[in-house]
Design a protein around this motif. Structure first.
Motif, PDB file in Angstrom:
ATOM      1  N   ILE A  97       0.879  -1.162   0.000  1.00 43.95           N
ATOM      2  CA  ILE A  97       0.000   0.000   0.000  1.00 43.95           C
ATOM      3  C   ILE A  97       0.915   1.210   0.000  1.00 43.95           C
ATOM      4  CG2 ILE A  97      -1.677   1.338   1.328  1.00 43.95           C
ATOM      5  CD1 ILE A  97      -2.749  -1.324   2.421  1.00 43.95           C
ATOM      6  N   ASP A  98       0.813   2.025  -1.027  1.00 41.50           N
ATOM      7  CA  ASP A  98       1.673   3.205  -1.162  1.00 41.50           C
ATOM      8  C   ASP A  98       1.063   4.366  -0.391  1.00 41.50           C
ATOM      9  OD1 ASP A  98       3.402   1.836  -2.957  1.00 41.50           O
ATOM     10  OD2 ASP A  98       1.946   2.178  -4.548  1.00 41.50           O
ATOM     11  N   ALA A  99       1.813   4.887   0.568  1.00 44.58           N
ATOM     12  CA  ALA A  99       1.314   5.978   1.399  1.00 44.58           C
ATOM     13  C   ALA A  99       2.488   6.761   1.963  1.00 44.58           C
ATOM     14  CB  ALA A  99       0.465   5.421   2.535  1.00 44.58           C
ATOM     15  N   TYR A 100       2.215   8.013   2.324  1.00 49.09           N
ATOM     16  CA  TYR A 100       3.245   8.815   2.983  1.00 49.09           C
ATOM     17  C   TYR A 100       2.581   9.834   3.911  1.00 49.09           C
ATOM     18  CZ  TYR A 100       2.330  12.478  -0.500  1.00 49.09           C
ATOM     19  OH  TYR A 100       1.740  13.432  -1.282  1.00 49.09           O
ATOM     20  N   PRO A 101       3.292  10.210   4.987  1.00 50.57           N
ATOM     21  CA  PRO A 101       2.724  11.165   5.934  1.00 50.57           C
ATOM     22  C   PRO A 101       2.814  12.583   5.399  1.00 50.57           C
ATOM     23  CG  PRO A 101       4.926  10.570   6.614  1.00 50.57           C
ATOM     24  CD  PRO A 101       4.607   9.717   5.422  1.00 50.57           C
ATOM     25  N   GLU A 102       1.910  13.442   5.860  1.00 50.95           N
ATOM     26  CA  GLU A 102       1.905  14.843   5.449  1.00 50.95           C
ATOM     27  C   GLU A 102       3.240  15.520   5.764  1.00 50.95           C
ATOM     28  OE1 GLU A 102      -0.906  18.701   6.169  1.00 50.95           O
ATOM     29  OE2 GLU A 102      -0.455  17.440   7.895  1.00 50.95           O
ATOM     30  N   ASN A 103       3.842  15.168   6.878  1.00 54.69           N
ATOM     31  CA  ASN A 103       5.079  15.814   7.320  1.00 54.69           C
ATOM     32  C   ASN A 103       6.342  15.075   6.853  1.00 54.69           C
ATOM     33  OD1 ASN A 103       4.817  13.591   8.942  1.00 54.69           O
ATOM     34  ND2 ASN A 103       5.067  14.672  10.878  1.00 54.69           N
ATOM     35  N   ALA A 104       6.269  14.391   5.739  1.00 59.59           N
ATOM     36  CA  ALA A 104       7.411  13.613   5.254  1.00 59.59           C
ATOM     37  C   ALA A 104       8.647  14.480   5.027  1.00 59.59           C
ATOM     38  CB  ALA A 104       7.044  12.885   3.960  1.00 59.59           C
ATOM     39  N   LYS A 105       8.477  15.657   4.431  1.00 56.76           N
ATOM     40  CA  LYS A 105       9.628  16.540   4.166  1.00 56.76           C
ATOM     41  C   LYS A 105      10.283  16.989   5.462  1.00 56.76           C
ATOM     42  CE  LYS A 105       9.874  16.986  -0.312  1.00 56.76           C
ATOM     43  NZ  LYS A 105      11.002  16.500  -1.054  1.00 56.76           N
ATOM     44  N   ILE A 106       9.480  17.378   6.430  1.00 58.46           N
ATOM     45  CA  ILE A 106      10.014  17.801   7.729  1.00 58.46           C
ATOM     46  C   ILE A 106      10.765  16.661   8.383  1.00 58.46           C
ATOM     47  CG2 ILE A 106       9.371  18.545  10.070  1.00 58.46           C
ATOM     48  CD1 ILE A 106       6.946  19.967   8.709  1.00 58.46           C
ATOM     49  N   TRP A 107      10.194  15.468   8.320  1.00 57.07           N
ATOM     50  CA  TRP A 107      10.820  14.286   8.895  1.00 57.07           C
ATOM     51  C   TRP A 107      12.172  14.005   8.220  1.00 57.07           C
ATOM     52  CZ3 TRP A 107      12.170   9.358   7.208  1.00 57.07           C
ATOM     53  CH2 TRP A 107      12.451   8.450   8.220  1.00 57.07           C
ATOM     54  N   GLU A 108      12.235  14.131   6.884  1.00 58.36           N
ATOM     55  CA  GLU A 108      13.477  13.913   6.151  1.00 58.36           C
ATOM     56  C   GLU A 108      14.560  14.905   6.574  1.00 58.36           C
ATOM     57  OE1 GLU A 108      12.748  14.060   1.975  1.00 58.36           O
ATOM     58  OE2 GLU A 108      11.543  12.241   1.982  1.00 58.36           O
ATOM     59  N   ILE A 109      14.180  16.158   6.762  1.00 64.18           N
ATOM     60  CA  ILE A 109      15.155  17.201   7.151  1.00 64.18           C
ATOM     61  C   ILE A 109      15.732  16.926   8.537  1.00 64.18           C
ATOM     62  CG2 ILE A 109      15.363  19.643   7.758  1.00 64.18           C
ATOM     63  CD1 ILE A 109      13.289  20.170   5.488  1.00 64.18           C
ATOM     64  N   GLN A 110      14.872  16.490   9.448  1.00 61.58           N
ATOM     65  CA  GLN A 110      15.311  16.224  10.810  1.00 61.58           C
ATOM     66  C   GLN A 110      16.180  14.999  10.840  1.00 61.58           C
ATOM     67  OE1 GLN A 110      11.701  15.977  13.093  1.00 61.58           O
ATOM     68  NE2 GLN A 110      11.451  18.178  13.120  1.00 61.58           N
TER      69      GLN A 110
END
Length: 67
Positions: free
Chosen positions: A54-67
């Motif tokens: 199931i392809d899905a991603y959280p709304e805050n994915a970019k923020i999570w990647e930066i941290q």
């Protein structure tokens, strides 16, 4: 869902969203790809609900990647 079963259900989708939301501490999860059909057609024919993921991603994915 059993390990050998790849026919997805709305329950699989709900469980996926809950896990992603909990892990990423967000209230919004985007469902993309073929299994998004379950959102509008939960009892779609099996051929449309068969998938290994199931392809899905959280709304805050970019923020999570930066941290």
């Amino acid at each position: 869902m059993t390990q050998n079963s790849f026919v997805r259900t709305i329950e699989d989708l709900v469980e996926t969203v809950r896990v992603i939301a909990r892990l990423f501490k967000t209230d919004k999860v985007f469902i993309i790809g073929s299994q998004s059909i379950l959102l509008s057609w939960p009892d779609a024919p099996i051929v449309l609900r068969t998938s290994g993921e199931i392809d899905a991603y959280p709304e805050n994915a970019k923020i999570w990647e930066i941290q």
